[in-house]
Design a protein around this motif. Structure first.
Motif, PDB file in Angstrom:
ATOM      1  N   GLN A 115      69.809 -35.095  73.538  1.00 17.17           N
ATOM      2  CA  GLN A 115      71.161 -35.522  73.883  1.00 17.17           C
ATOM      3  C   GLN A 115      72.098 -34.324  73.892  1.00 17.17           C
ATOM      4  O   GLN A 115      72.028 -33.463  73.022  1.00 17.17           O
ATOM      5  CB  GLN A 115      71.672 -36.573  72.894  1.00 17.17           C
ATOM      6  CG  GLN A 115      70.947 -37.910  72.999  1.00 17.17           C
ATOM      7  CD  GLN A 115      71.607 -38.989  72.165  1.00 17.17           C
ATOM      8  OE1 GLN A 115      71.814 -38.826  70.972  1.00 17.17           O
ATOM      9  NE2 GLN A 115      71.945 -40.089  72.801  1.00 17.17           N
ATOM     10  N   ARG A 116      72.957 -34.294  74.904  1.00 19.52           N
ATOM     11  CA  ARG A 116      73.947 -33.239  75.024  1.00 19.52           C
ATOM     12  C   ARG A 116      75.296 -33.862  75.379  1.00 19.52           C
ATOM     13  O   ARG A 116      75.376 -34.811  76.156  1.00 19.52           O
ATOM     14  CB  ARG A 116      73.557 -32.244  76.118  1.00 19.52           C
ATOM     15  CG  ARG A 116      72.310 -31.421  75.796  1.00 19.52           C
ATOM     16  CD  ARG A 116      72.598 -30.403  74.704  1.00 19.52           C
ATOM     17  NE  ARG A 116      71.448 -29.555  74.417  1.00 19.52           N
ATOM     18  CZ  ARG A 116      70.530 -29.814  73.493  1.00 19.52           C
ATOM     19  NH1 ARG A 116      70.627 -30.916  72.759  1.00 19.52           N
ATOM     20  NH2 ARG A 116      69.533 -28.978  73.283  1.00 19.52           N
ATOM     21  N   ALA A 117      76.336 -33.314  74.798  1.00 12.71           N
ATOM     22  CA  ALA A 117      77.699 -33.744  75.113  1.00 12.71           C
ATOM     23  C   ALA A 117      78.379 -32.633  75.893  1.00 12.71           C
ATOM     24  O   ALA A 117      78.316 -31.458  75.504  1.00 12.71           O
ATOM     25  CB  ALA A 117      78.475 -34.050  73.839  1.00 12.71           C
ATOM     26  N   ASP A 123      79.105 -27.324  77.299  1.00 15.35           N
ATOM     27  CA  ASP A 123      78.344 -28.022  76.269  1.00 15.35           C
ATOM     28  C   ASP A 123      79.131 -27.976  74.959  1.00 15.35           C
ATOM     29  O   ASP A 123      79.395 -26.897  74.420  1.00 15.35           O
ATOM     30  CB  ASP A 123      76.985 -27.361  76.096  1.00 15.35           C
ATOM     31  CG  ASP A 123      76.042 -28.168  75.209  1.00 15.35           C
ATOM     32  OD1 ASP A 123      76.520 -28.800  74.242  1.00 15.35           O
ATOM     33  OD2 ASP A 123      74.832 -28.167  75.477  1.00 15.35           O
ATOM     34  N   THR A 125      78.161 -30.074  72.309  1.00 18.18           N
ATOM     35  CA  THR A 125      77.323 -30.788  71.346  1.00 18.18           C
ATOM     36  C   THR A 125      77.479 -30.217  69.946  1.00 18.18           C
ATOM     37  O   THR A 125      77.624 -30.950  68.960  1.00 18.18           O
ATOM     38  CB  THR A 125      75.845 -30.718  71.773  1.00 18.18           C
ATOM     39  OG1 THR A 125      75.714 -31.115  73.134  1.00 18.18           O
ATOM     40  CG2 THR A 125      74.989 -31.612  70.895  1.00 18.18           C
ATOM     41  N   LEU A 135      77.519 -38.697  69.051  1.00 14.65           N
ATOM     42  CA  LEU A 135      77.635 -38.261  70.438  1.00 14.65           C
ATOM     43  C   LEU A 135      77.954 -39.396  71.399  1.00 14.65           C
ATOM     44  O   LEU A 135      78.473 -39.145  72.491  1.00 14.65           O
ATOM     45  CB  LEU A 135      76.336 -37.574  70.880  1.00 14.65           C
ATOM     46  CG  LEU A 135      75.916 -36.337  70.081  1.00 14.65           C
ATOM     47  CD1 LEU A 135      74.674 -35.715  70.710  1.00 14.65           C
ATOM     48  CD2 LEU A 135      77.040 -35.318  70.002  1.00 14.65           C
ATOM     49  N   LEU A 185      78.148 -38.027  77.625  1.00  9.67           N
ATOM     50  CA  LEU A 185      76.864 -37.947  76.932  1.00  9.67           C
ATOM     51  C   LEU A 185      75.729 -37.988  77.942  1.00  9.67           C
ATOM     52  O   LEU A 185      75.645 -38.899  78.775  1.00  9.67           O
ATOM     53  CB  LEU A 185      76.723 -39.106  75.945  1.00  9.67           C
ATOM     54  CG  LEU A 185      75.363 -39.220  75.242  1.00  9.67           C
ATOM     55  CD1 LEU A 185      75.105 -37.986  74.371  1.00  9.67           C
ATOM     56  CD2 LEU A 185      75.300 -40.491  74.398  1.00  9.67           C
ATOM     57  N   SER A 187      71.574 -38.034  78.080  1.00 10.25           N
ATOM     58  CA  SER A 187      70.409 -38.298  77.237  1.00 10.25           C
ATOM     59  C   SER A 187      69.144 -38.334  78.083  1.00 10.25           C
ATOM     60  O   SER A 187      69.144 -38.884  79.186  1.00 10.25           O
ATOM     61  CB  SER A 187      70.559 -39.636  76.501  1.00 10.25           C
ATOM     62  OG  SER A 187      71.760 -39.685  75.754  1.00 10.25           O
TER      63      SER A 187
END
Length: 336
Positions: A115-117, A123, A125, A135, A185, A187
Motif C-alpha cells: 500500500q502506498r499513499a 509518496d 506513505t 492509510l 491510497l 493497494s
C-alpha cells in the motif's frame, strides 16, 4: 467486443432507499497482472459478476520447456481522499476493503499487500506511518488520528496537499473544523509463483464488488433520452429503447409517488488480461442478476440467457479490448 448487445432483464436486489440525491461511485477492480512473458498464456478465464460477488477462475499454461517464475498481482481500486465522494465500500475499517482472496491449484495463497499513499503526485506513505495515521482515507481510525496531530504537523500537511480543513456539523452541535484526507491510497495484492514447464496452473480469486448507485434515473434530460450523459450511457452500457422507455416511465412514477427505478453500477477492469502472452484462448463471462425484477444492461457479443438469473458470453482467442460496465435499474418502493 465490437458488436454490442444490450440485455434487458428483471432483477431483484434488496436494498434500503437512500437519500434523494445520494450517489455512490463504483470501484473498478479487475483481473490479475503478471510480469509479461512470451511463454505463459491464459488458456481459460471464467468470469462471474454479480452485485454481491465477483469470481474469476483462470487456467494458465507455460508453453515452453523451462519453468517460468515471477510475480502475480491484483491491483485494488484506488481510493481517493475526496471529502465529497460517497464511495461504495462495505467495510472502511480494514485494509482488505473488497474481501479479496486467492488460491492456486486449489490451495489458498498467502498474498502480500503493498500500500502506498500519494498526495500532489508524491509518496507520503512514510509521513502517515510515522504519525500512526491509517492509510485508508475513509476509515474512522484515520479521522481520529488526524485530529490528534500536533498543530505544526497538520499545518505542514495542509501546505503539502496531504490534508485540508473541512467545516461541517457532524453531531448537531454546530459547525466545526475537521482535518480531512486528500491523499490517494494505492493497494496491490501480490505473490510469487512458478509456472512449471509444459503444465497448466489454475488460479482463482474472489472479492466483493464496490457497487455504485444513485437514487432515481440520471441519464435522461428533460424526461427524454438525450444529452451528454445519455450518450455516455449508450456507449458504456449499450442501453437500448426498452431501457429508455422504462426509465422515462420511472420518472413519471416517481413524481406520482409510485414505485420507481434507481441505478446501480458494477465495473470490472477486463483489459488487464492483455498483459499475458497472446489472447485468452477460452473466455466465459457470466452475469448473474439475482432475481427477475430489475433491468440490466451491458455491452457484450453473442450474449445468451442461460438460466432464470444468468446471462453468458463465450469467446475463443479473445482479446479484451474494453472493460465491463454493468448498469442495473432496480425498483424501489415509493418514498413516504
Amino acid at each position: 467486443m465490437k458488436a454490442l448487445l444490450s440485455l434487458l432483464a428483471l432483477l431483484a436486489l434488496a436494498a434500503a432507499p437512500a437519500a434523494a440525491n445520494d450517489t455512490m461511485a463504483e470501484l473498478k477492480a479487475g483481473g490479475l497482472t503478471f510480469v509479461r512473458s512470451p511463454d505463459v498464456e491464459m488458456t481459460r478465464e471464467a468470469l462471474f459478476i454479480s452485485p454481491t460477488e465477483i469470481r474469476v477462475d483462470y487456467v494458465f499454461t507455460n508453453t515452453s520447456d523451462k519453468d517460468v517464475s515471477g510475480l502475480v498481482a491484483f491491483p485494488m481500486p484506488e481510493i481517493g481522499g475526496d471529502p465529497y465522494a460517497n464511495v461504495a465500500l462495505d467495510d472502511t475499517e480494514t485494509d482488505n476493503y473488497l474481501a479479496f482472496t486467492a488460491a492456486q491449484d486449489g490451495r489458498a495463497v498467502a498474498v502480500n499487500l503493498q500500500q502506498r499513499a500519494e498526495a500532489a503526485g508524491l509518496d507520503v506513505t512514510g509521513d502517515l506511518v510515522a504519525r500512526g495515521v491509517p492509510l485508508l482515507p475513509y476509515a474512522e481510525a484515520t479521522k481520529a488520528a488526524l485530529e490528534k496531530l500536533p498543530a505544526e504537523v497538520a499545518g505542514d500537511w495542509i501546505s503539502r496537499g496531504i490534508i485540508f480543513v473541512d467545516s461541517y456539523d457532524d453531531d448537531g452541535t454546530g459547525m466545526k473544523d475537521h482535518r480531512t484526507p486528500l491523499w490517494t491510497l494505492k493497494s496491490v495484492y501480490w505473490w510469487r509463483t512458478t509456472f512449471p514447464a509444459g503444465r497448466e496452473v489454475a488460479v482463482q480469486h474472489r472479492y466483493r464488488p464496490g457497487v455504485g448507485g444513485t437514487v432515481g434515473i440520471t441519464f435522461l434530460e428533460d424526461g427524454a433520452g438525450k444529452g451528454e450523459r445519455f450518450e455516455d450511457y449508450r456507449k458504456r452500457y449499450c442501453i437500448e429503447d426498452d431501457i429508455v422507455r422504462r426509465a422515462v416511465q420511472s420518472e413519471k412514477d416517481m413524481a406520482a409517488g409510485k414505485s420507481y427505478l434507481v441505478e446501480n453500477w458494477i465495473s470490472y477492469v477486463l483489459t488487464t488480461g492483455a498483459n499475458w502472452s497472446g489472447p485468452i484462448r477460452d473466455f466465459t463471462l457470466t452475469v448473474d442478476k439475482g432475481a427477475p425484477e430489475n433491468l440490466v444492461s451491458f455491452c457484450g457479443d453473442g450474449v445468451r440467457k442461460t438460466g432464470p438469473t444468468t446471462f453468458e458470453m463465450k469467446a475463443k482467442d479473445f482479446y479484451p479490448e474494453r472493460d465491463i460496465d454493468i448498469l442495473l435499474l432496480k425498483p424501489m418502493a415509493a418514498m413516504q
